[in-house]
Enzyme design. Structure first.
Site, short mmCIF file in Angstrom:
data_model
loop_
_atom_site.label_atom_id
_atom_site.label_comp_id
_atom_site.label_asym_id
_atom_site.label_seq_id
_atom_site.Cartn_x
_atom_site.Cartn_y
_atom_site.Cartn_z
N TYR A 152 115.46 -6.68 26.31
CA TYR A 152 116.14 -7.33 27.43
C TYR A 152 115.86 -6.55 28.71
O TYR A 152 115.77 -5.33 28.72
CB TYR A 152 117.63 -7.53 27.16
CG TYR A 152 118.58 -6.38 27.40
CD1 TYR A 152 119.22 -6.23 28.63
CD2 TYR A 152 118.89 -5.47 26.39
CE1 TYR A 152 120.13 -5.21 28.85
CE2 TYR A 152 119.79 -4.45 26.59
CZ TYR A 152 120.41 -4.32 27.82
OH TYR A 152 121.31 -3.31 28.04
N TYR B 69 116.47 -12.14 28.57
CA TYR B 69 116.19 -11.81 27.17
C TYR B 69 114.76 -12.17 26.78
O TYR B 69 114.23 -13.21 27.19
CB TYR B 69 117.13 -12.57 26.24
CG TYR B 69 118.58 -12.14 26.30
CD1 TYR B 69 118.95 -10.82 26.09
CD2 TYR B 69 119.58 -13.08 26.55
CE1 TYR B 69 120.28 -10.44 26.13
CE2 TYR B 69 120.92 -12.71 26.59
CZ TYR B 69 121.26 -11.40 26.39
OH TYR B 69 122.57 -11.02 26.43
N ARG C 261 127.55 -15.52 24.34
CA ARG C 261 126.37 -15.40 25.19
C ARG C 261 125.76 -16.80 25.36
O ARG C 261 125.14 -17.34 24.45
CB ARG C 261 125.33 -14.45 24.57
CG ARG C 261 125.79 -13.01 24.48
CD ARG C 261 125.91 -12.37 25.86
NE ARG C 261 126.25 -10.95 25.78
CZ ARG C 261 127.49 -10.48 25.83
NH1 ARG C 261 128.52 -11.33 25.93
NH2 ARG C 261 127.72 -9.18 25.77
N THR D 136 140.46 -7.84 26.70
CA THR D 136 140.15 -7.04 27.89
C THR D 136 140.38 -7.87 29.14
O THR D 136 140.13 -9.07 29.17
CB THR D 136 138.70 -6.54 27.86
OG1 THR D 136 137.81 -7.63 27.69
CG2 THR D 136 138.51 -5.54 26.72
N ASP E 286 131.66 -3.04 24.48
CA ASP E 286 131.38 -2.31 23.23
C ASP E 286 132.09 -0.96 23.22
O ASP E 286 132.57 -0.51 22.17
CB ASP E 286 129.87 -2.09 23.08
CG ASP E 286 129.10 -3.40 23.10
OD1 ASP E 286 129.58 -4.38 22.51
OD2 ASP E 286 128.03 -3.43 23.73
#
Length: 342
Positions: free
Chosen positions: A88, A103, A168, A240, A283
């Protein structure tokens, strides 16, 4: 304490500094990818960390393996085969100009990884935790079957299973995501998401929040956490909360709902971050949450560790969160001044 992640590690080619793709005459090379990022962070925190994937036997595949080894991640369960490592390209944004990702990962080796190529009994022997993201099943039907088989094996071995939904849109449609991810939640104990992930992957929305701005409807997030937990019977739900004032300036916090210590979802400390590199921020939150839930005393301690860890990551170039447990604990304790340590 053994932890396992499964997914793709890619070659990351970034434009130097804040230059645009059309300006670049060279690219900075490193490696990263959702579950690999989690594995590295957990190794940094002192866990026995294993990354499951498939990489070519050629030199670029070996370079990716070496990169994981450098940070203490075991490559014991990385299958060697296939022809290419996914790539990427990253253009880092600033101020009102957003970052961009392109990508080049079609037919990467990991998309051919089948359950039969893995000794799942050995993979999960003694494992306390298994983590995957919604990115991996988005890579194709073979990857979906492998994720399902791994999640079932992990549950059978007594491991806790977590999933960061990580929608995504460049990999699949909302309809494809929901058709795969909703049934997959049967095998998940801890769900990690943001408002867009929950909407696109599971069909649940967070009130009046604007995902493209800085307006948060906190009551909507609390309600979303409750609905996710109730509908899918998760042990815990973490959401989040990113306030995007610009590409360079974000507010960062999270909500955790697990019923262990609090009847209601709890909200973390909020951090005001001047972004260096936000790739891998989610992550780093996931890995911090896993570490916190395994080793901290209560829900709030686990949440605060996760949010502080991910705050620090967004000040570091690259995918990996290269901070120590002590650095995270120091920020949780209130040492966020950034003063030089001598």
């Amino acid at each position: 304490m053994k932890v396992v992640t499964l997914g793709e590690i890619m070659l990351r080619l970034s434009t130097p500094g804040f230059t645009r793709f059309v300006q670049a005459q060279s690219f900075d090379a490193t490696y990263g990818g959702g579950e690999a990022n989690v594995a590295v962070a957990l190794a940094n925190y002192g866990f026995e960390s294993y990354f499951v994937s498939k990489l070519p036997a050629h030199e670029i595949g070996q370079a990716a393996v070496n990169h994981l080894r450098r940070f203490g991640v075991s490559d014991r369960f990385i299958v060697r085969g296939g022809d290419r490592v996914g790539i990427y390209f990253l253009e880092t944004g600033a101020s009102q100009r957003p970052s961009k990702v392109i990508y080049d990962r079609t037919d990467a080796a990991v998309t051919t990884l089948t359950p039969d190529e893995l000794d799942l009994g050995a993979v999960f022997e003694g494992a306390r935790w298994f983590h995957f993201t919604g990115i991996t099943p988005a890579l194709g039907e073979t990857a979906r079957k492998t994720v399902v088989a791994a999640a079932k094996a992990a549950k059978g071995a007594g491991a806790t299973v977590s999933c960061d939904l990580n929608f995504r849109k460049k990999l699949w449609t909302t309809e494809e995501a929901q058709a795969t991810m909703r049934p997959l939640m049967e095998h998940v104990d801890v769900c990690i998401a943001n408002e867009e992930d929950a909407d696109k992957c599971l069909g649940l929305t967070a009130g009046e929040t604007d995902v493209h701005g800085a307006e948060l409807d906190e009551a909507g997030y609390v309600d979303l956490a409750k609905r996710l937990k109730r509908e899918f019977d998760f042990e815990a739900v973490a959401i989040t909360l990113r306030e995007s004032f610009s590409a360079s300036h974000n507010g960062w916090s999270a909500i955790l709902h697990d019923d262990k210590d609090c009847a209601e979802p709890v909200r973390s400390t909020r951090y005001d971050i001047q972004i260096v590199d936000r790739v891998g921020g989610g992550d780093s939150f996931a890995s911090g949450l896993i570490a916190g839930l395994l080793q901290k005393g209560d829900t709030r301690e686990a949440l605060e560790f996760a949010v502080a860890a991910s705050c620090l990551k967004q000040t570091i170039p690259g995918d990996f969160n290269l901070v120590s447990r002590a650095e995270v604990d120091a920020l949780v304790a209130g040492d966020g001044s950034g003063r030089v340590q001598r």
